[in-house]
Write a protein that holds these residues in place. Structure first.
Motif: not given
Length: 203
Positions: A146-149, A101-102, A88-97
């Motif tokens: 909002s998606l990030i939050y 993504r769904a 779990e890092d920023h890239t995975h959590l908000f881009v790759q997860c």
């Protein structure tokens, strides 16, 4: 700071009077504003969403990779949203997860716009470069914020409350928040430049 006061005179202002603002700017030296700050602190984002987006843009959230780097012990360093063997890092959590993504795929359908999958600062730069009116750029940045939050909230609920948040719930939350915020400005002159887009989101 000693160089600010010489021969009985304060050197950061012409008249020698002390100003907090001048001292603050001198302490910052050449530190500039965060790129895309106008989208991060836009009027359409709720204050708590702005703050989290600001942290994510700088990769300052306390994700598990950062915790490990600080010597903080974690039960597991893996992402709890997609339950895959992924750090779990920023890239995975908000881009790759896959979970995030769904959500983003459904949000793109709702917006009627496709935004390339990249880190938060890359996404904000993409939005800023588009030849959209200011209001449309702010709306899409607010949707992203909002998606990030809500992704961060869902992650925390899973870890600290043992509650799994379904992607449909997050999509509904994002839509509800944005419709409420858009409703506050729908009658403005700026909104009139993309009224078709705003009405599509609201109705």
């Amino acid at each position: 700071m000693q160089s600010w006061f010489m021969n009985g005179r304060y050197m950061l202002t012409r008249d020698g009077h002390y100003l907090v603002a001048s001292s603050y700017r001198a302490l910052l030296q050449n530190g500039g504003k965060l790129e895309c700050h106008d989208l991060i602190w836009g009027k359409l984002l709720q204050p708590k969403h702005r703050f989290i987006l600001w942290l994510v843009a700088q990769k300052k959230l306390l994700t598990k990779d950062r915790m490990l780097g600080m010597g903080i012990v974690c039960d597991s360093a893996n992402c709890v949203l997609c339950d895959k063997d992924e750090l779990e890092d920023h890239t995975h959590l908000f881009v790759q997860c896959e979970w995030a993504r769904a959500v983003w795929r459904d949000i793109e359908q709702w917006m009627g716009e496709q935004i390339p999958q990249q880190d938060t600062m890359g996404t904000l730069k993409y939005i800023k470069r588009r030849h959209w009116c200011k209001m449309k750029r702010e709306v899409i940045a607010a949707i992203h914020g909002s998606l990030i939050y809500f992704t961060w909230q869902a992650r925390n609920w899973k870890i600290f409350r043992g509650i799994s948040v379904h992607t449909d719930r997050v999509i509904q939350q994002i839509q509800s928040v944005l419709r409420e915020r858009i409703g506050m400005f729908i009658g403005s002159k700026e909104a009139g430049k993309c009224i078709g887009f705003l009405e599509k989101l609201c109705y």
